[in-house]
Scaffold this motif. Structure first.
Motif, mmCIF file in Angstrom:
data_model
loop_
_atom_site.group_PDB
_atom_site.id
_atom_site.type_symbol
_atom_site.label_atom_id
_atom_site.label_comp_id
_atom_site.label_asym_id
_atom_site.label_seq_id
_atom_site.Cartn_x
_atom_site.Cartn_y
_atom_site.Cartn_z
ATOM 1 N N ASP A 301 34.165 37.614 42.497
ATOM 2 C CA ASP A 301 33.199 38.646 42.883
ATOM 3 C C ASP A 301 32.997 39.630 41.737
ATOM 4 O O ASP A 301 33.891 40.415 41.428
ATOM 5 N N LYS A 302 31.811 39.593 41.110
ATOM 6 C CA LYS A 302 31.538 40.468 39.974
ATOM 7 C C LYS A 302 31.637 41.935 40.359
ATOM 8 O O LYS A 302 32.213 42.748 39.621
ATOM 9 N N GLU A 303 31.096 42.286 41.515
ATOM 10 C CA GLU A 303 31.107 43.681 41.953
ATOM 11 C C GLU A 303 32.526 44.198 42.170
ATOM 12 O O GLU A 303 32.818 45.363 41.947
ATOM 13 N N ALA A 304 33.408 43.310 42.605
ATOM 14 C CA ALA A 304 34.778 43.723 42.907
ATOM 15 C C ALA A 304 35.619 43.904 41.647
ATOM 16 O O ALA A 304 36.669 44.547 41.687
ATOM 17 N N VAL A 305 35.163 43.347 40.531
ATOM 18 C CA VAL A 305 35.974 43.340 39.320
ATOM 19 C C VAL A 305 35.439 44.251 38.228
ATOM 20 O O VAL A 305 36.226 44.827 37.464
ATOM 21 N N GLN A 306 34.146 44.437 38.137
ATOM 22 C CA GLN A 306 33.553 45.081 36.961
ATOM 23 C C GLN A 306 34.037 46.507 36.716
ATOM 24 O O GLN A 306 34.048 46.974 35.572
#
Length: 316
Positions: A301-306
């Motif tokens: 999940d990009k949103e969870a990591v960025q």
């Protein structure tokens, strides 16, 4: 002192001693890692390893003049990722060897210490500092060696052979760096068990740095245990991983920072040789953490990591 003409002549020509040579090794190794990380053509082939790595070619020798083919061929010079265990074997053996050399002021210690300049000998760590720092580094290497066996999982991952050689060089050099700025004291006073008695009143450095080292070591161990407990390579959901991509790398930096401060000679804030050692650790783990974050963003999940920090707060 037996003169090693090749080494001694090179040091004399460069105006360096053994302390300067160690510092230069750490800093040049860190700079080499940074230089490889900048061009994407080198980073993708030589820096990324493990499950984050991508295919780099079949391994056949490229046609003459084909730069891309040459890089692909060099990238196939790999060793199994399990060779990481060799780093900690080297660390433990190095600590044991130098412990013996320091205690008995052996011939190899004499050879290294005799190549330390008078300037560095005059600003020397105390024997208690040397023994505590040597013991803590030995504990770090022993713990990581035990973890490399206890938390081992079957893997087909590989790493570029230069990572392996550079890692071995780092751990062998760290075994010398931890005491070399105390060589002036060791040459004039014998090391005894009295220098590490727990009844000795701790200095403020010891009172602060030893607990910091132990806390960082404990946190790193917990992180490694958690990653080992995962059924497959997935996005870690442990609370500490929710804010930091690689907290175990941050803990490694804190471990070497505590040693650098603890080993500071009189009148100095930090041991510059161990600070150079920390620079190598921070650069290499920082690059790996950055690669890990990018891989997480692509695979999960990009949103969870960025917005997660890389290793420590405020380092993205």
């Amino acid at each position: 002192m037996y003169r090693l003409y090749g080494i001694d002549n090179a040091l004399d020509a460069a105006g360096m001693d053994a302390v300067d040579l160690l510092r230069a090794f750490f800093l040049l190794a860190a700079a080499s890692s940074l230089s490889v990380s900048i061009p994407s053509s080198l980073r993708s082939r030589f820096l990324i390893y493990g499950p984050r790595a991508t295919s780099t070619g079949s391994g056949s020798r490229p046609p003459a003049g084909n730069t891309s083919g040459l890089l692909d061929y060099l990238a196939t010079w790999q060793v199994p990722h399990v060779y990481f265990t060799h780093f900690y074997i080297a660390s433990v053996l190095s600590s044991a060897f130098w412990g013996f050399q320091l205690f008995f002021r052996g011939a190899v210690f004499q050879a290294v210490a005799s190549r330390v300049s008078e300037e560095h000998r005059l600003q020397s760590m105390s024997l208690t500092q040397v023994m505590i720092c040597w013991l803590l580094l030995a504990m770090q290497g022993s713990r990581r060696l035990w973890e490399s066996f206890a938390f081992a999982k079957p893997s087909t991952s590989k790493m570029w052979f230069m990572h392996w050689l550079l890692g071995l060089g780092f751990y062998l050099a760290a075994g010398v760096a931890i005491w070399i700025e105390g060589s002036g004291t060791i040459l004039t006073r014998s090391v005894t068990i009295d220098h590490i008695k727990i009844t000795n009143a701790p200095t403020m450095r010891t009172f602060f740095c030893v607990p910091l080292f132990l806390i960082a070591s404990g946190m790193q161990h917990d992180c490694h245990h958690f990653l080992f407990s995962l059924k497959k390579y997935t996005l870690p959901d442990h609370p500490i991983f929710r804010g930091i991509v690689c907290p175990h790398y941050g803990a490694e930096c804190v471990i070497y920072l505590s040693l650098a401060v603890l080993a500071a000679p009189p009148g100095q804030v930090v041991n510059k040789t161990m600070l150079s050692c920390l620079a190598f650790v921070a650069v290499n783990l920082g690059l790996t953490a950055q690669t890990t974050k990018q891989w997480y963003m692509q695979k999960f999940d990009k949103e969870a990591v960025q917005n997660r920090w890389l290793m420590i707060p405020y380092v993205y």
